[in-house]
Design an enzyme around this catalytic site. Structure first.
Site, PDB file in Angstrom:
ATOM      1  N   SER A 144       0.840  -1.203   0.000  1.00 27.73           N
ATOM      2  CA  SER A 144       0.000   0.000   0.000  1.00 27.73           C
ATOM      3  C   SER A 144       0.875   1.253   0.000  1.00 27.73           C
ATOM      4  CB  SER A 144      -0.859  -0.013   1.273  1.00 27.73           C
ATOM      5  OG  SER A 144      -1.394   1.270   1.563  1.00 27.73           O
ATOM      6  N   TYR A 157      -3.555   0.011  10.015  1.00 27.17           N
ATOM      7  CA  TYR A 157      -3.378  -0.401   8.619  1.00 27.17           C
ATOM      8  C   TYR A 157      -1.957  -0.091   8.149  1.00 27.17           C
ATOM      9  CZ  TYR A 157      -4.536  -0.570   3.590  1.00 27.17           C
ATOM     10  OH  TYR A 157      -4.589  -0.851   2.233  1.00 27.17           O
TER      11      TYR A 157
HETATM   12  P1  NAP Z   1     -11.901  -4.952  -0.536  1.00 28.14           P
HETATM   13  O1  NAP Z   1     -12.720  -4.468  -1.670  1.00 28.14           O
HETATM   14  O2  NAP Z   1     -12.289  -4.614   0.856  1.00 28.14           O
HETATM   15  O3  NAP Z   1     -11.716  -6.560  -0.651  1.00 28.14           O
HETATM   16  C1  NAP Z   1     -10.966  -7.244   0.338  1.00 28.14           C
HETATM   17  C2  NAP Z   1     -11.272  -8.720   0.208  1.00 28.14           C
HETATM   18  O4  NAP Z   1     -10.589  -9.433   1.238  1.00 28.14           O
HETATM   19  C3  NAP Z   1     -12.763  -8.996   0.385  1.00 28.14           C
HETATM   20  O5  NAP Z   1     -13.187 -10.015  -0.488  1.00 28.14           O
HETATM   21  C4  NAP Z   1     -12.818  -9.461   1.831  1.00 28.14           C
HETATM   22  O6  NAP Z   1     -13.928 -10.260   2.123  1.00 28.14           O
HETATM   23  C5  NAP Z   1     -11.536 -10.271   1.905  1.00 28.14           C
HETATM   24  N1  NAP Z   1     -11.156 -10.560   3.298  1.00 28.14           N
HETATM   25  C6  NAP Z   1     -11.164  -9.714   4.344  1.00 28.14           C
HETATM   26  N2  NAP Z   1     -10.767 -10.347   5.448  1.00 28.14           N
HETATM   27  C7  NAP Z   1     -10.502 -11.634   5.101  1.00 28.14           C
HETATM   28  C8  NAP Z   1     -10.056 -12.793   5.805  1.00 28.14           C
HETATM   29  N3  NAP Z   1      -9.803 -12.769   7.119  1.00 28.14           N
HETATM   30  N4  NAP Z   1      -9.897 -13.949   5.121  1.00 28.14           N
HETATM   31  C9  NAP Z   1     -10.178 -14.000   3.794  1.00 28.14           C
HETATM   32  N5  NAP Z   1     -10.607 -12.943   3.055  1.00 28.14           N
HETATM   33  C10 NAP Z   1     -10.758 -11.778   3.719  1.00 28.14           C
HETATM   34  O7  NAP Z   1     -10.407  -4.426  -0.713  1.00 28.14           O
HETATM   35  P2  NAP Z   1      -9.615  -3.984  -2.029  1.00 28.14           P
HETATM   36  O8  NAP Z   1      -9.707  -2.516  -2.200  1.00 28.14           O
HETATM   37  O9  NAP Z   1      -9.954  -4.900  -3.159  1.00 28.14           O
HETATM   38  O10 NAP Z   1      -8.140  -4.284  -1.498  1.00 28.14           O
HETATM   39  C11 NAP Z   1      -7.549  -5.570  -1.641  1.00 28.14           C
HETATM   40  C12 NAP Z   1      -6.161  -5.457  -1.040  1.00 28.14           C
HETATM   41  O11 NAP Z   1      -5.491  -4.325  -1.614  1.00 28.14           O
HETATM   42  C13 NAP Z   1      -6.181  -5.213   0.458  1.00 28.14           C
HETATM   43  O12 NAP Z   1      -5.069  -5.879   1.042  1.00 28.14           O
HETATM   44  C14 NAP Z   1      -5.976  -3.693   0.555  1.00 28.14           C
HETATM   45  O13 NAP Z   1      -5.379  -3.334   1.801  1.00 28.14           O
HETATM   46  C15 NAP Z   1      -5.043  -3.461  -0.573  1.00 28.14           C
HETATM   47  N6  NAP Z   1      -5.003  -2.096  -1.102  1.00 28.14           N
HETATM   48  C16 NAP Z   1      -6.159  -1.484  -1.506  1.00 28.14           C
HETATM   49  C17 NAP Z   1      -6.052  -0.193  -2.058  1.00 28.14           C
HETATM   50  C18 NAP Z   1      -7.252   0.588  -2.517  1.00 28.14           C
HETATM   51  O14 NAP Z   1      -7.105   1.805  -2.733  1.00 28.14           O
HETATM   52  N7  NAP Z   1      -8.411  -0.032  -2.704  1.00 28.14           N
HETATM   53  C19 NAP Z   1      -4.802   0.404  -2.204  1.00 28.14           C
HETATM   54  C20 NAP Z   1      -3.667  -0.276  -1.735  1.00 28.14           C
HETATM   55  C21 NAP Z   1      -3.786  -1.535  -1.198  1.00 28.14           C
HETATM   56  P3  NAP Z   1     -15.183  -9.561   2.880  1.00 28.14           P
HETATM   57  O15 NAP Z   1     -15.956  -8.876   1.814  1.00 28.14           O
HETATM   58  O16 NAP Z   1     -15.923 -10.687   3.530  1.00 28.14           O
HETATM   59  O17 NAP Z   1     -14.616  -8.601   3.900  1.00 28.14           O
HETATM   60  C1  GCO Z   2      -6.945   5.277   3.175  1.00 32.82           C
HETATM   61  C2  GCO Z   2      -7.066   4.338   2.001  1.00 32.82           C
HETATM   62  C3  GCO Z   2      -5.697   3.790   1.642  1.00 32.82           C
HETATM   63  C4  GCO Z   2      -5.819   2.834   0.469  1.00 32.82           C
HETATM   64  C5  GCO Z   2      -4.498   2.279   0.071  1.00 32.82           C
HETATM   65  C6  GCO Z   2      -3.556   3.328  -0.414  1.00 32.82           C
HETATM   66  O1  GCO Z   2      -7.843   5.290   4.020  1.00 32.82           O
HETATM   67  O2  GCO Z   2      -5.932   6.004   3.202  1.00 32.82           O
HETATM   68  O3  GCO Z   2      -7.957   3.279   2.287  1.00 32.82           O
HETATM   69  O4  GCO Z   2      -5.124   3.154   2.723  1.00 32.82           O
HETATM   70  O5  GCO Z   2      -6.638   1.778   0.781  1.00 32.82           O
HETATM   71  O6  GCO Z   2      -3.937   1.483   1.051  1.00 32.82           O
HETATM   72  O7  GCO Z   2      -2.444   2.666  -0.997  1.00 32.82           O
END
Ligand code: NAP
Ligand code: GCO
Length: 263
Positions: A144, A157
């Protein structure tokens, strides 16, 4: 260009029923991989299977909580029996809690660390023996911006994602000699359910202040979409990255390189 192909490889994407995980799973499938994913609830697994089927992808889905070591070990045994040994593990599952530090309970902090950091440790520990048996492996940890930067309200986080960056480097250190490459993908701000609250318009339809902030902070001038991660994920999952190890590849539209646009 065959070095970017994944034919014959088995890829497991955690939390892969929607969002970034689904986009990465789709990209790996389109490069030839056999896709497996897990999620917390049966209805989410069904949703993911329907999503992949709609794209013409035959995926396998399992219910498994990445923080439960017994469930995870059972998952790998089941996958080995049903499909084979996992070649590529994408530690994608994760949550965020946006709570000011002094209002955050220790239980809230622990839950984020458990899912976002302990989960990838438990999943990697279960995947590596099979990779050692096969003589190769790819582990991709979804890091992230918070692996590098702090921000108000996301102490748990950021601590988890900073730790995940260092777990990535440690797996590289311990298993690089066994032809296992462990790298991180560091998405910028991506439009998924996890960031929906940061993009919500007000009653008059005005953009969320954070939405405007991210647009000003991103040289690309936009939020990312999950599909922006497709190519980098295929690269890190493929033979094209066999000499890349312990690296965090940021896919952020330039955020980490940029002080931000003058308001
Ligand atoms: P999301 O839409 O919240 O999806 C997360 C997925 O992980 C959901 O399917 C969730 O299931 C599942 N999950 C949560 N807890 C779990 C557990 N204990 N065991 C198995 N599955 C679990 O998140 P996203 O935006 O796609 O992000 C995916 C990854 O990218 C995360 O690690 C997030 O931190 C990272 N990330 C996101 C962003 C962003 O801007 N979106 C940026 C950087 C990094 P449920 O629906 O049941 O909770
Ligand atoms: C926040 C956002 C971020 C993104 C991502 C950025 O609240 O700042 O959720 O944390 O999810 O991790 O890279």
């Amino acid at each position: 260009m065959d070095i970017f192909r994944l034919d014959g490889k088995i890829a497991l994407v955690t939390g892969g029923s929607y969002g970034i995980g689904m986009a990465i799973g789709t990209a790996l499938a389109n490069a030839g991989a056999r896709i497996i994913f897990n999620d917390l609830k049966p209805e989410l697994v069904e949703r993911g299977l329907a999503g992949y089927e709609a794209l013409g992808i035959k995926a396998s889905g399992y219910v498994c909580d990445v923080t439960d070591e017994a469930e995870v070990n059972g998952l790998f045994e089941q996958i080995r029996a049903d499909v084979g040994i996992v070649d590529i593990l994408v530690n994608n599952a994760g949550i965020i809690k946006r709570i000011p530090m002094l209002e955050m309970t220790a239980a809230d902090f622990r839950q984020v660390i458990d899912i976002d950091l302990n989960g990838p440790f438990i999943m990697s520990k279960a995947a590596i023996p099979g990779m050692l048996e096969k003589g190769h492996g790819k582990i991709i940890n979804i890091c992230s911006m918070m692996s590098e930067l702090g921000r108000e309200t996301v102490s748990a986080y950021a601590s988890a994602k900073g730790g995940l960056k260092m777990l990535t480097k440690n797996i590289c250190a311990e298993f690089g000699g066994a032809n296992i490459q462990c790298n991180g993908l560091g998405p910028g701000y991506i439009a998924t359910p996890q960031t929906a609250a940061l993009r919500e318009k007000d009653a008059e339809g005005n953009p969320h202040p954070f939405d405007k902030f991210i647009i000003a902070k991103t040289p690309a001038g936009r939020w990312g979409i999950p599909e922006d991660l497709a190519g980098p994920a295929v690269f890190l999952a493929s033979d094209a990255s066999n000499f890349v190890n312990g690296h965090i590849l940021y896919v952020d539209g330039g955020i980490l390189a940029y002080i931000g646009k003058q308001p």
